[in-house]
Design an enzyme around this catalytic site. Structure first.
Site, PDB file in Angstrom:
ATOM      1  N   ALA A   1       0.823  -1.205   0.000  1.00 29.06           N
ATOM      2  CA  ALA A   1       0.000   0.000   0.000  1.00 29.06           C
ATOM      3  C   ALA A   1       0.859   1.259   0.000  1.00 29.06           C
ATOM      4  O   ALA A   1       0.464   2.301   0.506  1.00 29.06           O
ATOM      5  CB  ALA A   1      -0.909  -0.014   1.227  1.00 29.06           C
TER       6      ALA A   1
ATOM      7  N   ARG B 229      -1.925   7.280 -11.333  1.00 25.10           N
ATOM      8  CA  ARG B 229      -3.073   7.382 -12.241  1.00 25.10           C
ATOM      9  C   ARG B 229      -4.323   7.936 -11.549  1.00 25.10           C
ATOM     10  O   ARG B 229      -5.267   8.335 -12.206  1.00 25.10           O
ATOM     11  CB  ARG B 229      -3.351   5.996 -12.867  1.00 25.10           C
ATOM     12  CG  ARG B 229      -2.257   5.552 -13.822  1.00 25.10           C
ATOM     13  CD  ARG B 229      -2.295   4.057 -14.101  1.00 25.10           C
ATOM     14  NE  ARG B 229      -1.661   3.279 -13.025  1.00 25.10           N
ATOM     15  CZ  ARG B 229      -1.486   1.952 -13.052  1.00 25.10           C
ATOM     16  NH1 ARG B 229      -1.925   1.250 -14.085  1.00 25.10           N
ATOM     17  NH2 ARG B 229      -0.898   1.323 -12.058  1.00 25.10           N
TER      18      ARG B 229
ATOM     19  N   LYS C 245      -3.482   5.976  -2.830  1.00 23.51           N
ATOM     20  CA  LYS C 245      -4.552   5.301  -3.594  1.00 23.51           C
ATOM     21  C   LYS C 245      -5.441   4.416  -2.734  1.00 23.51           C
ATOM     22  O   LYS C 245      -6.668   4.438  -2.869  1.00 23.51           O
ATOM     23  CB  LYS C 245      -3.928   4.472  -4.717  1.00 23.51           C
ATOM     24  CG  LYS C 245      -4.952   3.628  -5.451  1.00 23.51           C
ATOM     25  CD  LYS C 245      -4.498   3.148  -6.796  1.00 23.51           C
ATOM     26  CE  LYS C 245      -3.367   2.167  -6.739  1.00 23.51           C
ATOM     27  NZ  LYS C 245      -3.011   1.671  -8.067  1.00 23.51           N
TER      28      LYS C 245
ATOM     29  N   ASN D  35      -2.966 -11.460 -14.325  1.00 19.41           N
ATOM     30  CA  ASN D  35      -2.461 -11.631 -12.970  1.00 19.41           C
ATOM     31  C   ASN D  35      -3.261 -10.738 -12.012  1.00 19.41           C
ATOM     32  O   ASN D  35      -3.376  -9.532 -12.222  1.00 19.41           O
ATOM     33  CB  ASN D  35      -0.971 -11.217 -12.966  1.00 19.41           C
ATOM     34  CG  ASN D  35      -0.408 -11.100 -11.568  1.00 19.41           C
ATOM     35  OD1 ASN D  35      -0.835 -11.809 -10.660  1.00 19.41           O
ATOM     36  ND2 ASN D  35       0.560 -10.201 -11.413  1.00 19.41           N
TER      37      ASN D  35
ATOM     38  N   ARG E   5     -28.837  14.904  15.542  1.00 22.98           N
ATOM     39  CA  ARG E   5     -27.375  14.880  15.664  1.00 22.98           C
ATOM     40  C   ARG E   5     -26.928  13.822  16.683  1.00 22.98           C
ATOM     41  O   ARG E   5     -27.753  13.269  17.408  1.00 22.98           O
ATOM     42  CB  ARG E   5     -26.881  16.278  16.021  1.00 22.98           C
ATOM     43  CG  ARG E   5     -27.060  17.247  14.811  1.00 22.98           C
ATOM     44  CD  ARG E   5     -26.925  18.678  15.230  1.00 22.98           C
ATOM     45  NE  ARG E   5     -25.690  18.907  15.960  1.00 22.98           N
ATOM     46  CZ  ARG E   5     -25.470  19.967  16.738  1.00 22.98           C
ATOM     47  NH1 ARG E   5     -26.414  20.889  16.898  1.00 22.98           N
ATOM     48  NH2 ARG E   5     -24.324  20.112  17.358  1.00 22.98           N
TER      49      ARG E   5
ATOM     50  N   ALA F 138     -47.391  29.909  26.352  1.00 22.44           N
ATOM     51  CA  ALA F 138     -46.748  30.203  25.069  1.00 22.44           C
ATOM     52  C   ALA F 138     -45.893  31.460  25.187  1.00 22.44           C
ATOM     53  O   ALA F 138     -46.261  32.407  25.879  1.00 22.44           O
ATOM     54  CB  ALA F 138     -47.810  30.377  23.999  1.00 22.44           C
TER      55      ALA F 138
HETATM   56  C1  UD1 Z   1       0.272  -5.014 -10.632  1.00 15.82           C
HETATM   57  C2  UD1 Z   1       1.013  -6.212 -11.262  1.00 15.82           C
HETATM   58  C3  UD1 Z   1       0.215  -6.706 -12.469  1.00 15.82           C
HETATM   59  C4  UD1 Z   1      -1.194  -7.088 -12.017  1.00 15.82           C
HETATM   60  C5  UD1 Z   1      -1.877  -5.943 -11.308  1.00 15.82           C
HETATM   61  C6  UD1 Z   1      -3.152  -6.441 -10.692  1.00 15.82           C
HETATM   62  C7  UD1 Z   1       3.413  -5.788 -10.905  1.00 15.82           C
HETATM   63  C8  UD1 Z   1       4.675  -5.372 -11.537  1.00 15.82           C
HETATM   64  N1  UD1 Z   1       2.333  -5.789 -11.686  1.00 15.82           N
HETATM   65  O1  UD1 Z   1       0.268  -3.985 -11.607  1.00 15.82           O
HETATM   66  O2  UD1 Z   1       0.860  -7.843 -13.060  1.00 15.82           O
HETATM   67  O3  UD1 Z   1      -1.961  -7.504 -13.146  1.00 15.82           O
HETATM   68  O4  UD1 Z   1      -1.036  -5.424 -10.255  1.00 15.82           O
HETATM   69  O5  UD1 Z   1      -3.909  -5.405 -10.152  1.00 15.82           O
HETATM   70  O6  UD1 Z   1       3.393  -6.132  -9.741  1.00 15.82           O
HETATM   71  N2  UD1 Z   1       3.035  -0.622  -4.513  1.00 15.82           N
HETATM   72  C9  UD1 Z   1       3.904  -0.405  -3.471  1.00 15.82           C
HETATM   73  N3  UD1 Z   1       5.147   0.072  -3.743  1.00 15.82           N
HETATM   74  C10 UD1 Z   1       5.562   0.328  -5.010  1.00 15.82           C
HETATM   75  C11 UD1 Z   1       4.676   0.099  -6.071  1.00 15.82           C
HETATM   76  C12 UD1 Z   1       3.420  -0.388  -5.793  1.00 15.82           C
HETATM   77  O7  UD1 Z   1       3.572  -0.626  -2.327  1.00 15.82           O
HETATM   78  O8  UD1 Z   1       6.719   0.738  -5.159  1.00 15.82           O
HETATM   79  C13 UD1 Z   1       1.678  -1.108  -4.206  1.00 15.82           C
HETATM   80  C14 UD1 Z   1       0.616  -0.135  -4.652  1.00 15.82           C
HETATM   81  O9  UD1 Z   1       0.277   0.741  -3.621  1.00 15.82           O
HETATM   82  C15 UD1 Z   1      -0.538  -1.056  -5.032  1.00 15.82           C
HETATM   83  C16 UD1 Z   1       0.128  -2.366  -5.408  1.00 15.82           C
HETATM   84  O10 UD1 Z   1       1.441  -2.295  -4.919  1.00 15.82           O
HETATM   85  O11 UD1 Z   1      -1.409  -1.281  -3.944  1.00 15.82           O
HETATM   86  C17 UD1 Z   1       0.134  -2.585  -6.917  1.00 15.82           C
HETATM   87  O12 UD1 Z   1       0.818  -1.547  -7.559  1.00 15.82           O
HETATM   88  P1  UD1 Z   1       0.339  -0.936  -8.945  1.00 15.82           P
HETATM   89  O13 UD1 Z   1       1.280   0.135  -9.321  1.00 15.82           O
HETATM   90  O14 UD1 Z   1      -1.096  -0.586  -8.875  1.00 15.82           O
HETATM   91  O15 UD1 Z   1       0.545  -2.180  -9.906  1.00 15.82           O
HETATM   92  P2  UD1 Z   1      -0.170  -2.455 -11.302  1.00 15.82           P
HETATM   93  O16 UD1 Z   1       0.461  -1.612 -12.340  1.00 15.82           O
HETATM   94  O17 UD1 Z   1      -1.627  -2.387 -11.150  1.00 15.82           O
HETATM   95 CA    CA Z   2      -2.961  -1.768  -9.541  1.00 18.72          CA
END
Ligand code: UD1
Ligand code: CA
Length: 462
Positions: free
Chosen positions: A10, A16, A23, A168, A333, A423
Site C-alpha cells: 500500500a 493514475r 490510492k 495476474n 445529531r 406560550a
Molecule cells: C500489478 C502487477 C500486475 C497485475 C496488477 C493487478 C506488478 C509489476 N504488476 O500492476 O501484473 O496484473 O497489479 O492489479 O506487480 N506498490 C507499493 N510500492 C511500489 C509500487 C506499488 O507498495 O513501489 C503497491 C501499490 O500501492 C498497489 C500495489 O502495490 O497497492 C500494486 O501496484 P500498482 O502500481 O497498482 O501495480 P499495477 O500496475 O496495477
Molecule cells: Ca494496480
C-alpha cells in the site's frame, strides 16, 4: 495457521489517481479500498504487514494499531515493496502478498489460494482470471503444456502478448525460503524502470521450481483500481451487489436501486421500504417494516422496527426506537435517543438528547442536551437555550409536561411532572410539578388607539 502471514502492498502513490491521497485510502461505498482487503484477511487470524510509503502516516492513522507497518522509502515497484518488508515475512514459512488496490478479493478465494499452495508445495501460487478486456493487467504467459513461464506487464508486452486474456490478479502465496533467496535478484530493466514482483515467476522457472495458480470466475473479485474511472465502476457494481443482496436475501424493498446508497456494513430488516436518494452509511442498523425517504441520510445509527423516516431527514449517531416517526425536514445529531413511538417533526433539530416514549416535538424546535420524559408535548418553536457561551447546560422535562409554543427553556432548568408553560415564556427557573409557568410581559390593550391614529392621518392628507 501461524506459518503464514499476509503482506499488503500500500505504498504506491497511485499516479493514475492524480490525487494527494494514497490510492488505497480512496473509498468505495464509503469504505477505503484497504479496509476491504483487511476485511478479507482478518478472518485467518494471521499476522498482517502493510507496506506504506507515499503519505504513509495517513494510512497508519486510518487503519490504526494491529498490523505491522513497514515503510518503503522510495516507491520503486512491487518487487521493491516486498523486499523492504523482508524482516517481517522471513519469520514465517509462507507469505500471502496482496495489492491494496484489489479490494473485492474474498476470504474464500484466499483460502483456496493458500490450500492449493500448501497442497502442491509450490514456491509461488498466484491468482488469475480471464478478462474480455485485459488492458492494464499483467498477462500470464504459458508454454504449450500450459505451465506458467512468465508474467508480462501491459507496458512491456508485445502485440501478441497483449492478446492474452489471462491476467495476474496481483495476489500471491510465496514460500519465504524462495523469496529470501531471490528477492534481491530482481532487476529494473523494463518499461517502467521498476522492480517487478512478477519477475519472480521467471526466476522460479529458470530454477525449475514449482509455480501454481488458481483462477477466479467472478472478474470483479480481482478488479484492480488504478484510476478514478475504475473507482466509479467499482462503486457502481459494488452498490448494485449490496442492494441486490438486501432485496433478494433480506426482503427489503428498494424502489430504485440505482439511486439508493447503502454501506456494505449496514443491516436492514425485512419489509422495510427504501425510497430513492437514501444514503445509509457506516454501521447503521435498520429494523423491519420501516419506511425511509426519499432524500434521507442515516449515518452510524440504530433504527428500530416500524419506524417512518420521512423525506429530507439527516440522522447521525442516534438511536430511534420502535414505532417512531421523524421528519420531514428534521436533523438528529449524535447521541440523540428517541424512545418508542416518539415523534420529531418538521424543521426540528435534536442534539444529544433523550426523548421519552410517546413524546412529541412536532415543529420548528431546537432540543439540545435535554432529557424529556414520556407523553410530553413540546409546542412549536420551543428552544432549549443550552449554551451560555462557556458550557452546555442540561434541560429536564418530566413526564406529561406541556410546553407552550415558543417557550425558551434557559438551561440548566427542570420542568416538573405534569406542569405547563405558557406560550412565549422565557423559563429561567425550575417549574414545580403540576403548575403553570408564565414568563412574558402582560398584554396591554389600548382601546380606540387605531381609530385615533387613522383620524390623525386623514387630517394631514385632507
Ligand atoms: C500489478 C502487477 C500486475 C497485475 C496488477 C493487478 C506488478 C509489476 N504488476 O500492476 O501484473 O496484473 O497489479 O492489479 O506487480 N506498490 C507499493 N510500492 C511500489 C509500487 C506499488 O507498495 O513501489 C503497491 C501499490 O500501492 C498497489 C500495489 O502495490 O497497492 C500494486 O501496484 P500498482 O502500481 O497498482 O501495480 P499495477 O500496475 O496495477
Ligand atoms: Ca494496480
Amino acid at each position: 495457521m501461524n506459518e503464514i502471514a499476509f503482506l499488503i502492498l500500500a505504498a504506491g502513490k497511485g499516479k493514475r489517481m492524480k490525487s494527494s491521497l494514497p490510492k488505497v485510502l480512496h473509498k468505495i461505498c464509503g469504505k477505503t479500498m484497504l479496509s476491504y482487503v483487511l476485511d478479507a484477511v482478518k478472518p485467518f487470524g494471521c499476522d498482517i504487514g502493510i507496506v506504506i510509503g507515499f503519505n504513509g502516516d495517513l494510512v497508519r492513522k486510518e487503519i490504526g494499531e494491529g498490523p505491522f507497518y513497514i515503510t518503503q522509502p522510495k516507491q520503486a515497484g512491487t518487487g521493491d515493496a516486498v523486499r523492504v518488508a523482508k524482516d517481517f515475512w522471513q519469520r514465517y514459512n509462507n507469505v500471502v502478498v496482496l495489492a491494496g488496490d484489489v479490494p473485492f478479493l474474498s476470504s474464500d478465494t484466499l483460502k483456496r489460494l493458500i490450500e492449493s499452495h500448501l497442497q502442491e508445495d509450490n514456491v509461488i501460487t498466484l491468482i488469475t482470471a480471464f478478462l474480455d478486456t485485459p488492458t492494464g493487467y499483467g498477462r500470464i504467459v504459458r508454454d504449450e503444456k500450459g505451465n506458467i513461464v512468465k508474467i508480462v506487464e501491459e507496458k512491456d508486452a508485445s502485440y501478441k502478448e497483449k492478446e492474452i486474456r489471462e491476467v495476474n490478479a496481483g495476489v500471491y502465496c510465496f514460500d519465504t525460503g524462495f523469496l529470501k533467496e531471490n528477492i534481491d535478484r530482481l532487476v529494473s530493466d523494463n518499461a517502467q524502470g521498476e522492480y517487478y514482483l512478477t519477475d519472480l515467476v521467471k526466476i522460479a522457472v529458470l530454477n525449475s521450481l514449482k509455480i501454481g495458480s488458481i483462477s477466479v470466475e467472478d472478474n470483479f473479485e480481482i478488479m484492480g483500481i488504478n484510476d478514478r474511472k475504475a473507482l466509479a465502476e467499482a462503486e457502481r457494481e459494488y452498490r448494485r451487489r449490496i442492494n441486490e443482496r438486501l432485496m433478494l436475501e433480506k426482503g427489503v424493498t428498494i424502489i430504485d436501486p440505482q439511486m439508493t446508497y447503502i454501506s456494505p456494513d449496514a443491516e436492514i430488516g425485512k419489509d422495510t421500504v427504501i425510497y430513492p436518494m437514501v444514503f445509509i452509511e457506516g454501521r447503521s442498523v435498520i429494523g423491519e417494516g420501516c419506511i425511509i425517504g426519499p432524500n434521507v441520510r442515516i449515518v452510524n445509527s440504530f433504527i428500530g422496527n416500524n419506524v417512518v423516516i420521512r423525506e429530507n431527514v439527516v440522522i447521525e449517531g442516534s438511536r430511534i426506537g420502535d414505532g417512531c416517526e421523524v421528519g420531514p425536514f428534521a436533523y438528529l445529531r449524535p447521541e440523540t435517543i428517541l424512545d418508542e413511538s416518539a415523534y420529531v417533526g418538521k424543521f426540528v433539530e435534536v442534539k444529544k438528547s433523550f426523548i421519552g416514549k410517546g413524546s412529541k416535538v412536532p415543529h420548528l424546535s431546537y432540543i439540545g442536551d435535554a432529557t424529556i420524559g414520556e407523553r410530553v408535548n413540546v409546542g412549536a418553536g420551543t428552544i432549549t437555550c443550552n449554551y451560555d457561551g462557556v458550557k452546555k447546560n442540561p434541560t429536564f422535562i418530566e413526564d406529561d409536561v406541556f410546553i407552550g409554543s415558543d417557550t425558551m427553556l434557559v438551561a440548566p432548568v427542570r420542568i416538573g411532572r405534569g406542569a405547563f408553560t405558557g406560550a412565549g415564556s422565557v423559563i429561567t427557573k425550575d417549574v414545580p410539578p403540576e403548575s403553570l409557568a408564565i414568563a412574558r410581559a402582560k398584554q396591554v390593550n389600548i382601546e380606540g388607539w387605531a381609530k385615533k391614529r387613522r383620524g390623525g392621518e386623514e387630517k394631514k392628507n385632507g
